[in-house]
Enzyme design. Structure first.
Site, PDB file in Angstrom:
ATOM      1  N   ASN A 176       0.817  -1.225   0.000  1.00 58.87           N
ATOM      2  CA  ASN A 176       0.000   0.000   0.000  1.00 58.87           C
ATOM      3  C   ASN A 176       0.846   1.268   0.000  1.00 58.87           C
ATOM      4  OD1 ASN A 176      -2.627  -0.810  -0.221  1.00 58.87           O
ATOM      5  ND2 ASN A 176      -2.958  -1.018   1.988  1.00 58.87           N
ATOM      6  N   PHE A 193      -5.136   4.004  11.660  1.00 62.69           N
ATOM      7  CA  PHE A 193      -5.331   3.043  10.578  1.00 62.69           C
ATOM      8  C   PHE A 193      -4.560   3.464   9.341  1.00 62.69           C
ATOM      9  CE2 PHE A 193      -8.759   2.774  13.520  1.00 62.69           C
ATOM     10  CZ  PHE A 193      -9.034   1.418  13.621  1.00 62.69           C
ATOM     11  N   GLU A 194      -4.134   2.489   8.562  1.00 57.95           N
ATOM     12  CA  GLU A 194      -3.311   2.801   7.384  1.00 57.95           C
ATOM     13  C   GLU A 194      -4.040   3.704   6.393  1.00 57.95           C
ATOM     14  OE1 GLU A 194      -2.826  -0.571   4.462  1.00 57.95           O
ATOM     15  OE2 GLU A 194      -3.849  -1.640   6.071  1.00 57.95           O
ATOM     16  N   THR A 195      -5.360   3.734   6.489  1.00 53.14           N
ATOM     17  CA  THR A 195      -6.149   4.555   5.577  1.00 53.14           C
ATOM     18  C   THR A 195      -6.073   6.039   5.934  1.00 53.14           C
ATOM     19  OG1 THR A 195      -7.965   3.949   7.043  1.00 53.14           O
ATOM     20  CG2 THR A 195      -7.836   2.800   4.926  1.00 53.14           C
ATOM     21  N   ALA A 245      -0.607   8.391   6.788  1.00 54.04           N
ATOM     22  CA  ALA A 245      -0.647   7.272   7.740  1.00 54.04           C
ATOM     23  C   ALA A 245       0.718   6.576   7.815  1.00 54.04           C
ATOM     24  CB  ALA A 245      -1.728   6.277   7.338  1.00 54.04           C
TER      25      ALA A 245
END
Lengths: 258, 325, 325, 258
Positions: free
Chosen positions: C110, D55-57, D89
């Site tokens: 990601n 959170f990675e978001t 993030a």
């Protein structure tokens, strides 16, 4: 030297309008302070309503009801479509999708439109130190086209810059592309005497237009390198509309027009 | 009834914050740009505390940078632009200091410096750009070679490599990341939970704050937790990036603070006159910095009348009709 | 009285937008993440128009990615994560397609994909990171060598260099920038002036939009110029990045759209059951995509009752108490 | 195999609490979906009120009044101190200023805590394809410490991973640092049988604790590589408070607890 004749407009007004005339609809216009901000605003209100004015600080399309005194002036953040920051601003400046036209000023310029805004004399111990690049080096590297404002004097139009802050046509010909730039380069230099452009082949500066009341020889006399005047013609006078909008809408307080 | 329990360990006075976190020789980044949101109160306090040998890293700082240099606090500076717009095309004390060989300096561009802060914020060692190819920003190195081994000084000004993803000859500049010791950030709002909200342009403040080891925040207002959390999309930094929080209304004066106050043209012009002459500048420092014990006292000298003149219209964000000549 | 004069050249119907800007073989990025703000209406329309050979570039797309792959529109994908959280730990059609060797794929993480979009947005050719050193993401290449020369495919998956600013042996991964042909962005608000405002998490939407050659925006609402400009700090993209604007309420269904509606657990579970069986999935497509001529017709099938169940509380941003099992 | 005894708590509850006990005040906790979200939330409410869950978001410190079903769930954006995006993030995750503890899950794990969430069988034509790294590879590379949740089965605790998605202690010893990572590495593996940790020297996995009702041999029998049980002790039972908060505050709907 140029003849002093009573004119219905000032030098600054002529410079502003001459530069503004380069802006087309949908151009993304990168403005600095001073005359460049006037030119950008005037262009949008007179010829290019769909042009967007933005600033390296991240302010995009402010209302500019009042003239900003710096690119970080709160007036640059007022009524914008977006307030971001430098990283965003420069991602717009260099974006392949847009025709970004930037206005710059400089202490020195050479015949290929390279600019010096850093120092006069030895870089490490200059006789005169200026502000430095700011965003100018980035603009000159990344924008689709650059229009530079200069006072037309021999000491400013020089054979060799004391310091090359912002790249123009570099050493002429294809040398700019060979450095690795896929686009951009100086479009014009707007001075208190006229408008200079650059030859499509050699990329060398030539006189494109001289203002009413100026003769080509005035420009030759005030340029520190040999400059071609064979393609020069006299500029069109500022129209009533151009002057009215510039004076009444763009800088009514005459903060920059003086 | 405000509840500061979540930030009790970070809330302190400005003298405490500077004393605890700013050491001589520190590498420091300043918030704002030219005449906007400079952390002036913190800068004045650093001068009063006699912080020395500062290594400034800036894109386009103006007023804050110039006062610090003029006060003799700065040893070296990495910078893109030193000016105050129409109030100082080139900052005066900066200009003199370089012409006299009093400070070490290294020139970069605004985008280059912003990218270096971004790299520092992301924890990546360098970042590429094409901006600057062919210029003297690459050809001429400002810093003497011998300081390249000192802490917080990049081992090289830059490196050029071929783009490995492109067959043809395609040069790219690699710029070293910046991780300042301290970032001084002046902002409009801090929440009771320590969340930071910057209004208007953020310049490279967020990248600088994330890149720094220590972040000292001065703010106009400390607002309720519910206010700051009611629209988190607007917030700029979570509390855990912040080490010190100091409430200092008008903490950016004479520079502007969007929606709170405009820059102070009277003071900037006063400064302009003083900064051009050594004796006059010393007098300026004596009067406006050493001569006051706190920012509150400084603001009393500025005066209620001036502060009301520069008070910003909340919608426009500046003071309409202000005489800015 | 709405005034669309500023965006008249960008306002169009969804079929028009897809027809004009999405070609077979296009490299496409999708907004959102797993079960949130996927540009579902645009995706359904691409399927109806039979767009083929799509090259998807994603960080963590879920529902949108899976439907596109299941409908046979996708030739290759560069991806970090294909899942729908609790509704599909691994997207079902994605899983089958790879196990059957039906699509070309390349794995990244990601952060790596986000950095590649950031590089594309900034116009820099590559970007460094240490994330992934020592993993099979570096050791194993998904794409066949022979496609490395095709347009929009990076000449290498990555490059490793020594950090030139560090004497000691210090490896850094360089990742190639991404510049998709098209980005499909579903957002809450577009202004009459074309300004984009995304509420809630932006994921990598802004980087993707700036990196793309063409940006198609579908939105819940077109709001007045004065509304969108009243707080520019909140806006996400200026109008000039956007090529097409389409108003499509519930354009992200069955994924969520913060402050407008929650994800639709009933539909996601229905999809989950269908997606695990080829025949059932074909039936799903026939019923929900090919069987309707427009998103309006699709929403009629979803039904008012369901839409009211998933309607978001404006403050919380989701539908509290919704049965999500 | 582990003896089935009537217990006052479920396996998931025991796993959640065992993991939550690792979190300290001021830790910045990176949570995924499922049990990891429960553990992060439980930790904050029980032992570490000043820990921050993100959170990675890009969602930072949401109220989590309802359990999110994915890291992009609107519940992750609700009541946060800030909503940003992935780039932000991950700048937090890897920040040298913070002690960032991350929870992960995986399909396979080896004795050095390296993880596979990508594929079983040949990578190009796998027998089972999983979701892929998502942020796991980044977390494993950049966070200060990683706690992994696993079902304790031989086919999941393997000698050799089919695909190394996320780096652990790599090949043991100093091999992780030699790759270029200045910090991080697996802290623990929490399974349905107990808690595994890693030797400070060899970085090899060992059994640190086994749950009440489990014996060390159960763990040996369900691990695909040789594992040291000499340092193992029986875990403390979940306390009444831990269970009450977990059941009544963290997941009252039992969406994840089941």
């Amino acid at each position: 030297m140029k003849r002093k004749t009573e004119k219905a407009y000032t030098e600054k007004e002529m410079m502003t309008i001459s530069a503004a005339r380069f802006i087309k609809d949908r151009d993304i216009v990168f403005a600095g302070t001073g005359v460049s901000m006037l030119a950008a605003t005037a262009a949008k209100r007179i010829y290019a309503p769909k042009a967007v004015v933005f600033f390296e600080t991240g302010g995009i399309d402010p209302t500019l009801d009042e003239i900003p005194m710096a690119v970080a002036d709160p007036r640059v953040m007022s009524g914008t479509c977006m307030n971001s920051g430098l990283i965003d601003a420069f991602s717009i400046l260099g974006h392949r999708k847009f025709n970004t036209i930037a206005f710059l000023g400089a202490a020195q310029i050479d015949c290929y439109g390279n600019l010096n805004t850093t120092a006069i004399g030895d870089y490490h111990r200059p006789t005169t130190r200026f502000s430095g690049s700011g965003g100018a080096c980035d603009v000159a590297s990344l924008a689709s086209g650059v229009i530079t404002f200069m006072q037309h004097e021999k000491r400013r139009f020089v054979e060799t810059l004391d310091y090359l802050t912002s790249i123009g046509w570099y050493q002429g010909g294809d040398s700019r592309q060979e450095l690795g730039f896929k686009r951009g380069g100086p479009l014009a230099v707007v001075t208190n005497l006229g408008v200079m452009r650059f030859d499509d082949e050699t990329r060398k500066m030539y006189v494109s237009a001289y203002y009413p009341g100026v003769i080509p020889q005035d420009i030759i006399d005030n340029t520190g390198f040999s400059i071609d005047v064979s393609r020069a013609f006299e500029s069109e006078l500022p129209t009533k509309d151009e002057l009215r909008i510039l004076r009444q809408e763009v800088d009514p307080q005459r903060l920059i027009l003086g | 009834m405000p509840d500061y329990s979540e930030i009790e360990d970070k809330l302190m006075s400005l003298p405490q914050a500077i004393q605890r976190f700013v050491k001589n020789g520190a590498q420091i980044a300043l918030s704002g740009f030219t005449i906007t949101r400079n952390p002036m109160a913190a800068i004045y306090e650093m001068i009063r505390q006699g912080i020395k040998d500062i290594h400034l890293v800036c894109h386009s700082n103006g007023q804050g940078l110039d006062v610090l240099i003029g006060a003799g606090c700065v040893k070296r500076v990495e910078i893109a632009y030193a000016g105050n717009g129409r109030y100082a095309p080139t900052c005066f004390r900066f200009k003199k200091a370089i012409q006299r060989g009093e400070i070490q300096f290294e020139d970069y561009s605004n985008y280059q410096m912003s990218l270096r802060f971004l790299a520092g914020a992301q924890g990546i060692p360098f970042i590429p750009t094409k901006s600057g190819l062919g210029t003297d920003i690459l050809r001429k190195e400002g810093f003497p070679r011998e300081i390249r081994t000192e802490r917080k000084v990049a081992s090289k000004k830059y490196e050029i490599i071929h783009n490995p993803f492109n067959g043809e000859n395609d040069d790219v500049i690699l710029l070293p990341a910046l991780n300042p010791d301290v970032m001084l950030l002046h902002t409009q709002y801090v929440g009771e939970d320590g969340t930071i909200r910057i209004k208007g342009l953020t310049f490279a403040d967020i990248e600088q704050a994330k890149a720094a080891d220590t972040v000292i925040v001065t703010c106009e207002e400390i607002v309720s937790r519910s206010f700051i959390r009611q629209d988190p999309d607007q917030n700029s930094l979570p509390a855990f990036f912040v080490d010190a929080i100091v409430k200092i209304p008008h903490g950016a004066h004479p520079t502007s603070c969007f929606t709170f106050y405009d820059y102070d043209p009277m003071h900037l012009n006063l400064y302009k006159r003083a900064a051009q002459d050594d004796a006059a500048f010393d007098e300026y420092l004596r009067e406006w910095v050493y001569g006051v014990s706190s920012h509150e006292e400084y603001l009393e000298k500025v005066g209620k009348e001036t502060l009301s003149k520069i008070k910003a219209d909340k919608v426009l964000g500046y003071a309409p009709g202000l005489d800015r000549k």
